[in-house]
Design a protein around this motif. Structure first.
Motif, PDB file in Angstrom:
ATOM      1  N   SER A 291       4.772  -7.284  -3.585  1.00  0.00           N
ATOM      2  CA  SER A 291       4.632  -6.300  -2.521  1.00  0.00           C
ATOM      3  C   SER A 291       4.791  -6.935  -1.155  1.00  0.00           C
ATOM      4  CB  SER A 291       3.253  -5.639  -2.598  1.00  0.00           C
ATOM      5  OG  SER A 291       3.125  -4.922  -3.792  1.00  0.00           O
ATOM      6  N   SER A 292       4.939  -6.085  -0.167  1.00  0.00           N
ATOM      7  CA  SER A 292       5.021  -6.536   1.214  1.00  0.00           C
ATOM      8  C   SER A 292       3.672  -6.338   1.881  1.00  0.00           C
ATOM      9  CB  SER A 292       6.111  -5.767   1.940  1.00  0.00           C
ATOM     10  OG  SER A 292       7.356  -6.050   1.335  1.00  0.00           O
ATOM     11  N   THR A 293       3.472  -7.084   2.979  1.00  0.00           N
ATOM     12  CA  THR A 293       2.192  -7.011   3.674  1.00  0.00           C
ATOM     13  C   THR A 293       2.417  -6.889   5.169  1.00  0.00           C
ATOM     14  OG1 THR A 293       1.909  -9.386   4.077  1.00  0.00           O
ATOM     15  CG2 THR A 293       1.175  -8.546   1.931  1.00  0.00           C
ATOM     16  N   VAL A 294       1.440  -6.309   5.835  1.00  0.00           N
ATOM     17  CA  VAL A 294       1.378  -6.308   7.298  1.00  0.00           C
ATOM     18  C   VAL A 294      -0.031  -6.731   7.685  1.00  0.00           C
ATOM     19  CG1 VAL A 294       3.145  -4.513   7.619  1.00  0.00           C
ATOM     20  CG2 VAL A 294       0.749  -3.859   7.486  1.00  0.00           C
ATOM     21  N   PRO A 295      -0.161  -7.477   8.775  1.00  0.00           N
ATOM     22  CA  PRO A 295      -1.508  -7.839   9.220  1.00  0.00           C
ATOM     23  C   PRO A 295      -2.210  -6.636   9.842  1.00  0.00           C
ATOM     24  CG  PRO A 295       0.162  -8.883  10.600  1.00  0.00           C
ATOM     25  CD  PRO A 295       0.883  -8.131   9.537  1.00  0.00           C
ATOM     26  N   VAL A 296      -3.518  -6.737   9.957  1.00  0.00           N
ATOM     27  CA  VAL A 296      -4.319  -5.616  10.443  1.00  0.00           C
ATOM     28  C   VAL A 296      -3.905  -5.181  11.843  1.00  0.00           C
ATOM     29  CG1 VAL A 296      -6.249  -7.015  11.327  1.00  0.00           C
ATOM     30  CG2 VAL A 296      -6.659  -4.671  10.550  1.00  0.00           C
TER      31      VAL A 296
END
Length: 137
Positions: free
Chosen positions: A44-49
């Motif tokens: 999966s891909s992620t983004v920071p908060v």
């Protein structure tokens, strides 16, 4: 192999839907440009908060994320966002974690992008130069 990075435009998919329906102006659609790490070992891909907050994303669920060192933790999964790399795009519910955007296998597959490791870049599949072709079998 060295680190592969790529410029990505991330857009709140809910905002896009509202703009298409005339309920929001295109200028109100929240977007974010990022220099992302491409990780072919991540699904999966992620983004920071801080990016999730900038885009106004709500949490839709949680998921268990396993890191390369084997550590497992429960993380938030955000509302859908559209990722655009080069001229190709795909929508995904990213996990919210880390300090930078991470592009995983599901986005690479959906956009029909390949990682050119020797040149440390991401390219469109040469077999489909004009647009992504998705396998359905």
């Amino acid at each position: 192999m060295g680190e592969v990075r790529v410029q990505v435009k991330i857009t709140n998919a809910g905002d896009q839907a509202l703009a298409r329906r005339g309920l929001m102006t295109p200028e109100q659609v929240r977007t974010y440009m990022a220099d992302a790490v491409v990780d072919t070992g991540a699904v999966s891909s992620t983004v920071p908060v801080h990016i999730a907050q900038h885009l106004g994303l709500a949490t839709v669920s949680t998921a268990r994320a396993e890191y390369a060192n084997g550590f497992v933790e429960e993380v938030d999964v955000a509302e859908p966002v559209e990722f655009v790399i080069h001229t190709r795009h795909a929508t995904e519910e990213p996990m919210v974690l880390g300090s930078e955007v991470l592009i995983g296998q599901t986005l690479l597959e959906r956009m029909d992008l390949l990682v050119d490791c020797p040149n440390r870049r991401v390219i469109g599949n040469p077999d489909h130069p004009d647009q992504p072709v998705l396998k359905i079998r």
